[in-house]
Design a protein around this motif. Structure first.
Motif, PDB file in Angstrom:
ATOM      1  N   ALA A 155      -7.375 -29.375 -74.916  1.00 36.33           N
ATOM      2  CA  ALA A 155      -8.722 -29.640 -75.204  1.00 36.33           C
ATOM      3  C   ALA A 155      -8.522 -31.336 -74.474  1.00 36.33           C
ATOM      4  CB  ALA A 155      -9.568 -30.397 -76.814  1.00 36.33           C
ATOM      5  N   ARG A 156      -7.399 -32.414 -74.724  1.00 35.12           N
ATOM      6  CA  ARG A 156      -7.166 -33.759 -74.805  1.00 35.12           C
ATOM      7  C   ARG A 156      -6.306 -33.647 -73.300  1.00 35.12           C
ATOM      8  NH1 ARG A 156      -6.187 -38.335 -77.718  1.00 35.12           N
ATOM      9  NH2 ARG A 156      -6.944 -37.828 -78.796  1.00 35.12           N
ATOM     10  N   ILE A 157      -7.165 -34.181 -71.818  1.00 35.80           N
ATOM     11  CA  ILE A 157      -6.427 -33.856 -70.442  1.00 35.80           C
ATOM     12  C   ILE A 157      -6.056 -35.474 -70.343  1.00 35.80           C
ATOM     13  CG2 ILE A 157      -6.363 -33.223 -68.100  1.00 35.80           C
ATOM     14  CD1 ILE A 157      -7.892 -30.630 -69.027  1.00 35.80           C
ATOM     15  N   PHE A 173     -15.937 -36.482 -78.683  1.00 37.68           N
ATOM     16  CA  PHE A 173     -15.657 -35.123 -77.492  1.00 37.68           C
ATOM     17  C   PHE A 173     -14.677 -34.043 -77.909  1.00 37.68           C
ATOM     18  CE2 PHE A 173     -19.981 -36.467 -75.491  1.00 37.68           C
ATOM     19  CZ  PHE A 173     -20.126 -35.723 -76.240  1.00 37.68           C
ATOM     20  N   ILE A 174     -13.448 -34.986 -77.733  1.00 40.59           N
ATOM     21  CA  ILE A 174     -12.416 -34.529 -78.082  1.00 40.59           C
ATOM     22  C   ILE A 174     -12.211 -32.827 -79.365  1.00 40.59           C
ATOM     23  CG2 ILE A 174      -9.743 -34.393 -78.090  1.00 40.59           C
ATOM     24  CD1 ILE A 174      -9.766 -36.193 -75.725  1.00 40.59           C
ATOM     25  N   VAL A 226     -12.156 -41.227 -66.283  1.00 41.30           N
ATOM     26  CA  VAL A 226     -13.407 -42.142 -66.505  1.00 41.30           C
ATOM     27  C   VAL A 226     -13.617 -43.508 -67.147  1.00 41.30           C
ATOM     28  CG1 VAL A 226     -14.941 -41.317 -68.571  1.00 41.30           C
ATOM     29  CG2 VAL A 226     -13.973 -39.126 -68.077  1.00 41.30           C
ATOM     30  N   LYS A 258     -12.168 -23.450 -70.370  1.00 41.39           N
ATOM     31  CA  LYS A 258     -10.634 -23.990 -71.270  1.00 41.39           C
ATOM     32  C   LYS A 258     -10.556 -23.000 -72.430  1.00 41.39           C
ATOM     33  CE  LYS A 258     -10.487 -29.386 -70.917  1.00 41.39           C
ATOM     34  NZ  LYS A 258     -11.163 -30.499 -71.615  1.00 41.39           N
ATOM     35  N   ARG A 295      -7.205 -37.290 -67.060  1.00 42.47           N
ATOM     36  CA  ARG A 295      -9.027 -37.121 -67.079  1.00 42.47           C
ATOM     37  C   ARG A 295      -9.828 -38.355 -68.088  1.00 42.47           C
ATOM     38  NH1 ARG A 295     -13.713 -37.309 -64.321  1.00 42.47           N
ATOM     39  NH2 ARG A 295     -15.555 -36.809 -65.721  1.00 42.47           N
ATOM     40  N   ILE A 296      -8.951 -38.424 -69.529  1.00 44.09           N
ATOM     41  CA  ILE A 296      -9.557 -39.227 -69.772  1.00 44.09           C
ATOM     42  C   ILE A 296      -9.561 -40.778 -69.204  1.00 44.09           C
ATOM     43  CG2 ILE A 296      -8.758 -41.194 -71.793  1.00 44.09           C
ATOM     44  CD1 ILE A 296      -8.243 -38.184 -73.082  1.00 44.09           C
ATOM     45  N   VAL A 355     -20.027 -30.705 -71.674  1.00 43.65           N
ATOM     46  CA  VAL A 355     -18.272 -30.189 -72.354  1.00 43.65           C
ATOM     47  C   VAL A 355     -18.551 -29.688 -73.405  1.00 43.65           C
ATOM     48  CG1 VAL A 355     -17.606 -31.435 -74.479  1.00 43.65           C
ATOM     49  CG2 VAL A 355     -18.711 -33.112 -72.712  1.00 43.65           C
ATOM     50  N   ILE A 411     -15.155 -40.532 -76.133  1.00 43.21           N
ATOM     51  CA  ILE A 411     -14.363 -39.592 -75.618  1.00 43.21           C
ATOM     52  C   ILE A 411     -13.678 -38.565 -76.872  1.00 43.21           C
ATOM     53  CG2 ILE A 411     -12.467 -38.604 -74.470  1.00 43.21           C
ATOM     54  CD1 ILE A 411     -13.777 -41.487 -72.203  1.00 43.21           C
ATOM     55  N   VAL A 451     -17.627 -27.178 -70.358  1.00 43.41           N
ATOM     56  CA  VAL A 451     -16.066 -27.563 -70.716  1.00 43.41           C
ATOM     57  C   VAL A 451     -15.127 -26.349 -71.455  1.00 43.41           C
ATOM     58  CG1 VAL A 451     -14.064 -29.473 -70.908  1.00 43.41           C
ATOM     59  CG2 VAL A 451     -16.289 -29.734 -68.989  1.00 43.41           C
ATOM     60  N   GLU A 477     -14.104 -30.323 -79.308  1.00 42.76           N
ATOM     61  CA  GLU A 477     -13.676 -29.975 -78.591  1.00 42.76           C
ATOM     62  C   GLU A 477     -12.471 -28.415 -78.851  1.00 42.76           C
ATOM     63  OE1 GLU A 477     -11.943 -30.011 -74.065  1.00 42.76           O
ATOM     64  OE2 GLU A 477     -13.460 -31.482 -73.778  1.00 42.76           O
ATOM     65  N   ARG A 509     -24.414 -35.059 -71.774  1.00 42.94           N
ATOM     66  CA  ARG A 509     -23.580 -34.988 -71.548  1.00 42.94           C
ATOM     67  C   ARG A 509     -22.747 -33.728 -72.566  1.00 42.94           C
ATOM     68  NH1 ARG A 509     -18.418 -37.241 -72.501  1.00 42.94           N
ATOM     69  NH2 ARG A 509     -17.670 -38.430 -71.136  1.00 42.94           N
TER      70      ARG A 509
HETATM   71  C1  LIG Z   1     -14.884 -32.966 -71.330  1.00 47.05           C
HETATM   72  C2  LIG Z   1     -13.511 -32.652 -71.024  1.00 47.05           C
HETATM   73  O1  LIG Z   1     -12.086 -32.587 -71.985  1.00 47.05           O
HETATM   74  C3  LIG Z   1     -11.742 -34.252 -72.219  1.00 47.05           C
HETATM   75  C4  LIG Z   1     -12.981 -34.838 -73.082  1.00 47.05           C
HETATM   76  C5  LIG Z   1     -13.680 -36.230 -71.799  1.00 47.05           C
HETATM   77  C6  LIG Z   1     -14.798 -36.373 -71.354  1.00 47.05           C
HETATM   78  O2  LIG Z   1     -15.878 -36.499 -72.768  1.00 47.05           O
HETATM   79  O3  LIG Z   1     -14.967 -37.233 -70.505  1.00 47.05           O
HETATM   80  C7  LIG Z   1     -12.311 -35.904 -70.838  1.00 47.05           C
HETATM   81  C8  LIG Z   1     -11.550 -36.046 -71.471  1.00 47.05           C
HETATM   82  C9  LIG Z   1     -10.918 -34.065 -71.730  1.00 47.05           C
HETATM   83  O4  LIG Z   1     -10.144 -34.885 -72.424  1.00 47.05           O
HETATM   84  C10 LIG Z   1     -12.677 -32.421 -70.053  1.00 47.05           C
HETATM   85  O5  LIG Z   1     -11.085 -32.743 -69.476  1.00 47.05           O
HETATM   86  O6  LIG Z   1     -13.725 -32.966 -68.481  1.00 47.05           O
END
Ligand SMILES: C=C(O[C@@H]1C=C(C(=O)O)C=C[C@H]1O)C(=O)O
Length: 98
Positions: A52-54, A90-91, A61, A45, A57-58, A38, A87, A41, A94, A34
């Motif tokens: 980073a934060r969308i 990961f943000i 998921v 980006k 999409r959060i 990222v 998440i 990604v 990012e 994973r």
């Molecule tokens: C990986 C991303 O970035 C962030 C991390 C995400 C994740 O870990 O699933 C989902 C949304 C994003 O804010 C993405 O935008 O897809």
């Protein structure tokens, strides 16, 4: 409890803990997979100047995870809480690189 019962419990616990350690090894290997995604990604980006934060999409998921958890007979709130924290991490990952 007799010594024999206690020994049986200790053996069963040790076996289950070996299984848990094996599952954890698989989970870390999947987490690495994973993270590799990222990292790709992040490159996109950075070029496209996306944050980073969308939030949409959060939400997507987390809704997917809730459905998968129900189908797999995993406690959905537990799965969503784990993913929410992952998440967020990961943000932050990012944000350190974008
Ligand atoms: C990986 C991303 O970035 C962030 C991390 C995400 C994740 O870990 O699933 C989902 C949304 C994003 O804010 C993405 O935008 O897809």
């Amino acid at each position: 409890m007799t010594d024999q019962h206690q020994q049986k419990a200790a053996d069963a616990l040790a076996e289950l803990r070996r299984r848990i350690d094996g599952v954890d090894s698989e989970l870390v290997a999947l987490l690495a997979k994973r993270q590799r995604c990222v990292e790709e990604v992040i490159e996109i980006k950075r070029t496209a100047q996306l944050p980073a934060r969308i939030p949409a999409r959060i939400d997507e998921v987390l809704a997917h995870i809730r459905k998968l958890a129900v189908a797999a007979d995993v406690e959905p709130d537990l799965a969503v809480a784990v993913w929410r924290e992952m998440i967020e991490q990961f943000i932050a990952f990012e944000e350190r690189q974008i």
